[in-house]
Design an enzyme around this catalytic site. Sequence first.
Site, PDB file in Angstrom:
ATOM      1  N   ASP A 297       4.874   4.997  12.150  1.00 27.75           N
ATOM      2  CA  ASP A 297       4.380   5.737  13.314  1.00 27.75           C
ATOM      3  C   ASP A 297       3.311   4.951  14.072  1.00 27.75           C
ATOM      4  O   ASP A 297       2.225   5.484  14.360  1.00 27.75           O
ATOM      5  CB  ASP A 297       3.821   7.097  12.894  1.00 27.75           C
TER       6      ASP A 297
ATOM      7  N   GLU B 293      10.819  14.803  16.932  1.00 29.62           N
ATOM      8  CA  GLU B 293       9.401  14.602  16.667  1.00 29.62           C
ATOM      9  C   GLU B 293       8.937  13.285  17.281  1.00 29.62           C
ATOM     10  O   GLU B 293       9.707  12.578  17.931  1.00 29.62           O
ATOM     11  CB  GLU B 293       9.128  14.581  15.163  1.00 29.62           C
TER      12      GLU B 293
END
Length: 502
Positions: free
Chosen positions: A33, A199
Amino acid sequence: MKFIKTLLPGLFAVVTSGAALAQPAVIPGDYPDPSVTKVGDTYWASATTSNWFPAYPLLKSTDLVNWQTVGNIFNKVPDWADYYFWAPEITAENGKVYVYYTAHKKGGNLCVAVASADRPEGPYRDHGPLVGQSDGSIDGFPMRDETGKLYLIWKEDGNSVKQPTPIWAQPMNEERTALTGEKKELFRNTDTWEGNLVEGVSMIRHGDYFYAIYAGAGCCGTGCTYATGVARAKNLLGPWEKFSQNPILTDEGSWRCPGHGTVVEKDGRFFFLYHAYDKQTSVYTGRQALLKEFTFTADGWIKFLPATPVVAAAKPVSPRLNDSFAGKTLSHLWQWSVFKQPHFDVRKGALTLRAQPAKLGSAVAQRTLTGDYTVTTTVDRKQSAGQPGLAAIGDDDNALGISLDGSTLNVWRLERGKKTVVATQPVDPSRKLTLQLRAQQGHRFSFGYATDGKTFQTVTKEPINGAFLPPWDRAVRVGILAMGSAGEPSVFEDFVLQNTQP
């Protein structure tokens, strides 16, 4: 804010598509991420640390390709949180740096919170949660609408309770300390390729549209199905339209399961910093940070290009890490379990770890960057009263290691909290002792020792399968540990990690 970035002039030049597909990670190792922002002439990045601590590494670069770790955002767990430090979104605006991050609330669920600093290297002041829904709230991202109003974008973590995963937007005050007004759903997982979730939204405004680059499907583990899609809207609050040809970024070259990143821009050219698994080393080295170029099509959509030209090529993985503990504390590369703060002291060229009453004892560890490597550590037997050891670590309940108990070396396996001794070897109590761990293919481990620091003898006849080690969202670490009665010291003179180039 971070949604538009500027790259250094002259960073990119044309290379072949084949070279692009084979390009190395710009941040190798377990950095899921990834997020990046620019402050002055320097780029600053961070990434998920999950249940490893300190939380959220701070890396800096002048070219977006070669990075140096210079610190961490949190060296102390925020008072409101306990674990799962995910998806930091680092952004800068008006002389302040903000980090929107996800963590698990004590006695509650996952929340999106914010911290701020006057400079990117910190120190960071935590402001606590902005939103924490009953199903959990994750992956915060700041965005201004067409009028300049500031919003927080985030995902409701419905997939954790077998529900859909809406992407929400809600106004946020300029201090970034509270949400205001009403939240509105932008979109959710509706397309087949998205599976049970969407997401990791990163937004950018370009031309007539807001664009949301987002991830769908399963992020992690050997069975991952992650891919990247795009949606667009003329107004931040919608209506949002998903691209009919999603996903726009899928498995490619030597990388698989790409997603969850940040957009950067330079003179009309756009790039995406995101993570993916190396097909060779898979979950054992974790989700690594890559850089890929995209463009806008004539009909107003996003298309990733087959080649990402890079002049300032990423340096190869360092063949050797040698920590002789010459400073007064551990370097920023060391990590430990968020559930178990180690008690250590660094001085006079030695690291002293004190044992804790747990199966794994007290441990400090480093990320692994390749599938094949050798790790050694030399034990100061005169100063060590406990059981010094060397291990490959998945988490607190899963590890493979070698440790010294008096005049006996034990090779052991800790799986799901159950510890078993695999092999033993008597050693001369008067001799110097160097422990050795060797890894092959990321998950096959052998252990040995040397009494002269050079000539190693193997304790394990065959490599031990460590495929069980990494949790679903993390990679294997290698580290040194102190076991035994609480407080007993184990003293180490060095830690050497020798990588074999992929």
